[in-house]
Design a protein around this motif. Structure first.
Motif, PDB file in Angstrom:
ATOM      1  N   SER A 112       0.854  -1.188   0.000  1.00 48.17           N
ATOM      2  CA  SER A 112       0.000   0.000   0.000  1.00 48.17           C
ATOM      3  C   SER A 112       0.892   1.241   0.000  1.00 48.17           C
ATOM      4  O   SER A 112       2.080   1.164   0.343  1.00 48.17           O
ATOM      5  CB  SER A 112      -0.891   0.006   1.244  1.00 48.17           C
ATOM      6  OG  SER A 112      -0.107   0.259   2.399  1.00 48.17           O
ATOM      7  N   PRO A 113       0.354   2.400  -0.361  1.00 52.10           N
ATOM      8  CA  PRO A 113       1.160   3.631  -0.317  1.00 52.10           C
ATOM      9  C   PRO A 113       1.741   3.911   1.075  1.00 52.10           C
ATOM     10  O   PRO A 113       2.861   4.395   1.194  1.00 52.10           O
ATOM     11  CB  PRO A 113       0.174   4.721  -0.733  1.00 52.10           C
ATOM     12  CG  PRO A 113      -0.841   4.007  -1.573  1.00 52.10           C
ATOM     13  CD  PRO A 113      -0.967   2.641  -0.958  1.00 52.10           C
ATOM     14  N   GLU A 114       0.982   3.579   2.118  1.00 50.15           N
ATOM     15  CA  GLU A 114       1.480   3.789   3.485  1.00 50.15           C
ATOM     16  C   GLU A 114       2.676   2.886   3.771  1.00 50.15           C
ATOM     17  O   GLU A 114       3.649   3.305   4.404  1.00 50.15           O
ATOM     18  CB  GLU A 114       0.369   3.512   4.515  1.00 50.15           C
ATOM     19  CG  GLU A 114      -0.782   4.485   4.450  1.00 50.15           C
ATOM     20  CD  GLU A 114      -1.806   4.131   3.379  1.00 50.15           C
ATOM     21  OE1 GLU A 114      -1.806   3.001   2.844  1.00 50.15           O
ATOM     22  OE2 GLU A 114      -2.606   5.011   3.048  1.00 50.15           O
ATOM     23  N   VAL A 148       4.786   1.673   1.548  1.00 50.90           N
ATOM     24  CA  VAL A 148       5.902   2.186   0.756  1.00 50.90           C
ATOM     25  C   VAL A 148       6.544   3.374   1.481  1.00 50.90           C
ATOM     26  O   VAL A 148       7.774   3.467   1.578  1.00 50.90           O
ATOM     27  CB  VAL A 148       5.439   2.584  -0.665  1.00 50.90           C
ATOM     28  CG1 VAL A 148       6.541   3.323  -1.416  1.00 50.90           C
ATOM     29  CG2 VAL A 148       4.985   1.354  -1.441  1.00 50.90           C
ATOM     30  N   ALA A 149       5.741   4.259   2.012  1.00 50.38           N
ATOM     31  CA  ALA A 149       6.259   5.428   2.726  1.00 50.38           C
ATOM     32  C   ALA A 149       7.071   5.000   3.948  1.00 50.38           C
ATOM     33  O   ALA A 149       8.156   5.536   4.202  1.00 50.38           O
ATOM     34  CB  ALA A 149       5.117   6.351   3.135  1.00 50.38           C
ATOM     35  N   ARG A 178      10.394   3.583   2.847  1.00 46.34           N
ATOM     36  CA  ARG A 178      11.315   4.635   2.404  1.00 46.34           C
ATOM     37  C   ARG A 178      11.981   5.297   3.597  1.00 46.34           C
ATOM     38  O   ARG A 178      13.168   5.615   3.564  1.00 46.34           O
ATOM     39  CB  ARG A 178      10.575   5.666   1.568  1.00 46.34           C
ATOM     40  CG  ARG A 178      10.319   5.182   0.181  1.00 46.34           C
ATOM     41  CD  ARG A 178       9.850   6.304  -0.729  1.00 46.34           C
ATOM     42  NE  ARG A 178       9.652   5.767  -2.061  1.00 46.34           N
ATOM     43  CZ  ARG A 178       8.612   6.015  -2.825  1.00 46.34           C
ATOM     44  NH1 ARG A 178       7.671   6.839  -2.412  1.00 46.34           N
ATOM     45  NH2 ARG A 178       8.510   5.482  -4.015  1.00 46.34           N
TER      46      ARG A 178
END
Length: 58
Positions: free
Chosen positions: A36-38, A40-41, A44
């Motif tokens: 999910s985008p969360e 991935v964040a 990172r």
């Protein structure tokens, strides 16, 4: 380097157990749902923090 490359290297050395392990890792990763985008964040941030140079404590 990815799992298929590591499996190929193990096979070239005649390491059947290593080859089997890395092929299993590749299969498991391929079956995982996309991040999910969360997620991935968060990754990172973790990878970025790990990439910073560390200094020795005085």
């Amino acid at each position: 380097m990815n799992a298929s490359q590591l499996a190929a290297e193990a096979a070239a050395r005649g390491d059947k157990a290593g080859e089997t392990y890395w092929l299993h890792v590749e299969k498991t990763v391929d079956q995982a749902p996309p991040l999910s985008p969360e997620q991935v964040a968060k990754l990172r941030v973790l990878v970025g923090a790990d990439a910073e140079p560390r200094t020795a404590a005085a």
